[in-house]
Design an enzyme around this catalytic site. Structure first.
Site, short mmCIF file in Angstrom:
data_model
loop_
_atom_site.label_atom_id
_atom_site.label_comp_id
_atom_site.label_asym_id
_atom_site.label_seq_id
_atom_site.Cartn_x
_atom_site.Cartn_y
_atom_site.Cartn_z
N SER A 108 0.83 -1.21 0.00
CA SER A 108 0.00 0.00 0.00
C SER A 108 0.86 1.25 0.00
CB SER A 108 -0.95 0.01 1.21
OG SER A 108 -0.26 0.34 2.40
N TYR A 117 6.96 6.01 17.07
CA TYR A 117 7.10 6.06 15.60
C TYR A 117 8.20 7.05 15.20
CZ TYR A 117 6.12 7.38 10.76
OH TYR A 117 6.25 7.67 9.41
P1 NDP Z 1 1.16 2.51 4.57
O1 NDP Z 1 0.53 2.10 5.84
O2 NDP Z 1 0.30 2.75 3.38
O3 NDP Z 1 2.25 1.45 4.15
C1 NDP Z 1 3.02 0.79 5.10
C2 NDP Z 1 3.36 -0.59 4.60
O4 NDP Z 1 4.12 -1.27 5.61
C3 NDP Z 1 2.13 -1.46 4.33
O5 NDP Z 1 2.36 -2.13 3.12
C4 NDP Z 1 2.13 -2.41 5.48
O6 NDP Z 1 1.59 -3.68 5.18
C5 NDP Z 1 3.61 -2.57 5.71
N1 NDP Z 1 3.90 -3.16 7.01
C6 NDP Z 1 3.47 -2.76 8.23
N2 NDP Z 1 3.90 -3.63 9.16
C7 NDP Z 1 4.61 -4.58 8.53
C8 NDP Z 1 5.27 -5.74 8.96
N3 NDP Z 1 5.29 -6.13 10.23
N4 NDP Z 1 5.90 -6.50 8.04
C9 NDP Z 1 5.89 -6.14 6.74
N5 NDP Z 1 5.25 -5.07 6.28
C10 NDP Z 1 4.61 -4.29 7.16
O7 NDP Z 1 2.03 3.81 4.92
P2 NDP Z 1 2.95 4.76 4.00
O8 NDP Z 1 2.97 4.30 2.61
O9 NDP Z 1 2.57 6.13 4.32
O10 NDP Z 1 4.36 4.51 4.68
C11 NDP Z 1 5.47 4.06 3.95
C12 NDP Z 1 6.73 4.68 4.52
O11 NDP Z 1 6.70 6.09 4.33
C13 NDP Z 1 6.92 4.46 6.02
O12 NDP Z 1 8.27 4.17 6.26
C14 NDP Z 1 6.57 5.81 6.61
O13 NDP Z 1 7.24 6.02 7.82
C15 NDP Z 1 7.08 6.73 5.53
N6 NDP Z 1 6.55 8.08 5.53
C16 NDP Z 1 5.20 8.31 5.32
C17 NDP Z 1 4.71 9.59 5.29
C18 NDP Z 1 3.29 9.88 5.08
O14 NDP Z 1 2.93 11.06 5.13
N7 NDP Z 1 2.43 8.89 4.84
C19 NDP Z 1 5.61 10.73 5.47
C20 NDP Z 1 6.99 10.38 5.67
C21 NDP Z 1 7.42 9.10 5.68
P3 NDP Z 1 0.00 -3.96 5.17
O15 NDP Z 1 -0.47 -3.44 3.84
O16 NDP Z 1 -0.08 -5.43 5.27
O17 NDP Z 1 -0.59 -3.22 6.31
MG1 PMR Z 2 2.19 17.46 10.79
C1 PMR Z 2 4.37 22.79 8.55
C2 PMR Z 2 4.37 21.73 7.92
C3 PMR Z 2 4.01 20.38 8.35
C4 PMR Z 2 4.37 19.25 7.66
C5 PMR Z 2 5.16 19.18 6.39
C6 PMR Z 2 3.85 18.14 8.37
C7 PMR Z 2 4.04 16.82 8.00
N1 PMR Z 2 3.16 18.58 9.48
C8 PMR Z 2 3.24 19.97 9.50
C9 PMR Z 2 2.70 20.80 10.46
C10 PMR Z 2 1.85 20.44 11.49
N2 PMR Z 2 1.47 19.18 11.77
C11 PMR Z 2 1.23 21.33 12.44
C12 PMR Z 2 1.41 22.82 12.45
C13 PMR Z 2 0.47 20.56 13.28
C14 PMR Z 2 -0.35 21.00 14.46
C15 PMR Z 2 -1.65 21.41 14.04
C16 PMR Z 2 0.62 19.19 12.84
C17 PMR Z 2 -0.02 18.11 13.44
C18 PMR Z 2 0.21 16.79 13.07
C19 PMR Z 2 -0.35 15.60 13.69
C20 PMR Z 2 -1.29 15.50 14.81
N3 PMR Z 2 1.04 16.39 12.03
C21 PMR Z 2 1.06 15.06 12.01
C22 PMR Z 2 0.24 14.56 12.99
C23 PMR Z 2 0.31 13.13 12.93
O1 PMR Z 2 -0.27 12.31 13.61
C24 PMR Z 2 1.30 12.78 11.86
C25 PMR Z 2 2.51 12.20 12.59
O2 PMR Z 2 3.16 12.85 13.32
O3 PMR Z 2 2.81 10.95 12.34
C26 PMR Z 2 3.98 10.51 13.06
C27 PMR Z 2 1.68 14.08 11.22
C28 PMR Z 2 2.48 14.43 10.14
N4 PMR Z 2 2.77 15.73 9.80
C29 PMR Z 2 3.56 15.73 8.67
C30 PMR Z 2 3.79 14.38 8.29
C31 PMR Z 2 4.60 13.94 7.11
C32 PMR Z 2 3.12 13.57 9.17
C33 PMR Z 2 3.08 12.06 9.04
C34 PMR Z 2 4.25 11.60 9.72
C35 PMR Z 2 5.23 10.68 9.15
O4 PMR Z 2 4.90 9.85 8.33
O5 PMR Z 2 6.37 10.76 9.57
#
Ligand code: NDP
Ligand code: PMR
Ligand code: LMG
Length: 398
Positions: free
Chosen positions: A95, A273
């Site tokens: 996914s 995380y």
């Molecule tokens: P998804 O949940 O869509 O994808 C995560 C994937 O990891 C799924 O395919 C899931 O499998 C798999 N997975 C979870 N647990 C296991 C396990 N035990 N063994 C094997 N596979 C597993 O999330 P994202 O695509 O958003 O996340 C992908 C990467 O991007 C992560 O490393 C995340 O930290 C990173 N990332 C995401 C951001 C975002 O905004 N979404 C921002 C920054 C980084 P299954 O389909 O079976 O659940």
């Molecule tokens: Mg965040 C200013 C820019 C910015 C960006 C690029 C992200 C990315 N976030 C931003 C701002 C804010 N966020 C602000 C101002 C808030 C308070 C209102 C906020 C809140 C927030 C929450 C509650 N943001 C989150 C959460 C989550 O639960 C997500 C998280 O932390 O996952 C660990 C998340 C995220 N913000 C992002 C990104 C990329 C995430 C997903 C986190 C990840 O995949 O690492």
């Protein structure tokens, strides 16, 4: 279901083409010295020190015969050499980012994608509905929450006879609403156990396979994130990442006699995380310091943008899942579609211009890649070594 739901969400809004990386989307020169310069200055001596270790541990591999198809195996009538298909393993390709990357790479016709997934049926359905052609992918079982499964995957992969040219450590879990910790098969807290320790063992074992490959650009990529970097606004949203002195990690994150959190504090799923993402970024740099010079393998991490529609947020409360995508689209402008994020990670896998090792890639508002600056903690060489040394004990490598 999560996948379908996320597609529905993303198609019901207009998706801007570019993601913007907020505070982090500035050039790395903002801080005066580029990451690459830091890497050169700080790590050259440790690289030398580590050469010996590398030769002891991995060097024997070189003596073995490479049985895979040579990387350059065809000559066109014009006399140009052509490259065989690359072979890339992507964890969590069922996914989100992993699936979008698999699709982007498969569509080029230049890559065979090994989708390393915990749910075979889900992965098969996902690949089919994404329209990935059968000959361009193979699904292999991998559950990162079990070290036995990681080792089994490595055995199965080796038995398949495929070369390993690029490994992408992408899978992750995020448990922001969990009140109590849950655990992997070996009893590690689930987020760090899956996102970091599972990948740590996988990449340490598969380094040998990468090293055997004769592909011209071999890469090991570990997906990081802005939220683990406290030098950004997003990284300052509480709870903030912080590994502390790693007493919890050293205790095995068991939650029994020691804490389930790396820093030894009370359990917080969102922090766990973010801590795991710091470990991912530190691991990439430690790989670079130990092995880049000797192997020529490119080690890289990245922040692909905020892909607010993926399954990553499946455990968050419904209101958050509803509001988070429009919040990122219209307020922070950090939003990126799954498709666009897949293209970005595919670039880090295969773009000939992204071969630099030890780099944390990000993309600016025009979707152009740049070397980003990691936070102090996520670029701390002592912490990287400590994470490495504790982790290798926990996964049974030391
Ligand atoms: P998804 O949940 O869509 O994808 C995560 C994937 O990891 C799924 O395919 C899931 O499998 C798999 N997975 C979870 N647990 C296991 C396990 N035990 N063994 C094997 N596979 C597993 O999330 P994202 O695509 O958003 O996340 C992908 C990467 O991007 C992560 O490393 C995340 O930290 C990173 N990332 C995401 C951001 C975002 O905004 N979404 C921002 C920054 C980084 P299954 O389909 O079976 O659940
Ligand atoms: Mg965040 C200013 C820019 C910015 C960006 C690029 C992200 C990315 N976030 C931003 C701002 C804010 N966020 C602000 C101002 C808030 C308070 C209102 C906020 C809140 C927030 C929450 C509650 N943001 C989150 C959460 C989550 O639960 C997500 C998280 O932390 O996952 C660990 C998340 C995220 N913000 C992002 C990104 C990329 C995430 C997903 C986190 C990840 O995949 O690492
Ligand atoms: C904590 O929750 C968890 O408790 C913890 O376990 C852990 O998961 C941690 O870091 C992770 O999060 C905190 C979270 C819980 O609260 C927030 O941080 C609030 C921000 C949530 C992000 C969504 C913001 C939504 C803004 C709505 C904007 C929609 C815009 C559409 C606009 C289009 C315009 C063109 O909270 C929640 O999960 C529930 C979210 C509750 C939302 C509360 C709303 C407050 C909104 C204030 C913003 C005002 C913006 C107005 C916009 C108007 C524009 C004209």
């Amino acid at each position: 279901m999560a996948l379908q739901a996320s597609f529905l969400v993303s198609s019901s809004f207009s998706i801007p083409k570019e993601g913007k990386c907020s505070a982090s989307s500035k050039d790395s020169s903002l801080f005066g010295v580029s990451l690459s310069e830091l890497v050169k200055a700080d790590f050259s001596s440790s690289a030398l020190r580590c050469q010996r270790e590398f030769k002891q541990r991995v060097g024997t591999v070189r003596a073995q015969t490479v049985t895979t198809t040579p990387a350059v195996n065809k000559t066109t009538p014009e006399g140009k050499k052509t490259l065989r298909k690359g072979s890339v393993v992507i964890t969590g390709a069922s996914s989100g980012l992993g699936l979008a990357t698999a699709k982007a790479l498969a569509e080029t016709g230049k890559w065979h994608v090994i989708m390393a997934c915990r749910d075979f049926l889900k992965a098969e359905r996902a690949a089919k509905s994404a329209g990935i052609a059968k000959e361009n992918y193979t699904i292999m079982h991998l559950d990162l929450a079990s070290l036995d499964s990681v080792r089994q995957f490595v055995d199965n992969f080796r038995r398949s006879g495929r070369p390993l040219d690029v490994l992408v450590c992408n899978a992750a879990v995020y448990l922001p609403t969990a009140k109590e910790p849950t655990y992997t098969a070996e009893g590690f807290e689930l987020s760090v156990g899956t996102n970091h320790l599972g990948h740590f063992l996988l990449s340490r074992l598969l380094l040998e396979d990468l090293n055997k490959s004769d592909y011209p650009s071999k890469r090991l990529i570990i997906v990081g994130s802005i939220t683990g970097n406290t030098n950004t606004l997003a990284g300052n949203v509480p709870p903030k990442a912080n590994l502390g002195d790693m007493r919890g990690l050293a205790g095995g994150l068991t939650g029994l006699n020691t804490s389930a959190m790396i820093d030894g504090g009370d359990f917080d799923g969102a922090k766990a995380y973010k801590d795991s993402k710091v470990c991912n970024m530190l691991t990439m740099q430690e790989f670079h310091r130990r092995y880049h010079e000797d192997t020529g393998i490119t080690f890289a991490s990245l922040y692909p943008g905020c892909i607010a529609t993926t399954g990553l947020f499946r455990e968050h409360i419904p209101l958050f899942r509803l509001l988070f995508p429009p919040f990122q689209k219209y307020i922070t402008k950090g939003f990126v579609s799954e498709e666009e994020s897949g293209k970005r990670l595919a670039q880090v896998v295969s773009d000939p211009s992204l071969t630099k090792s030890g780099v944390y890639w990000s993309w600016n508002k025009d979707s152009a890649s740049f070397e980003n600056q990691l936070s102090q903690e996520a670029s701390n060489a002592d912490k990287a070594r400590k994470v490495w040394e504790i982790s290798e004990k926990l996964v049974g490598l030391a």
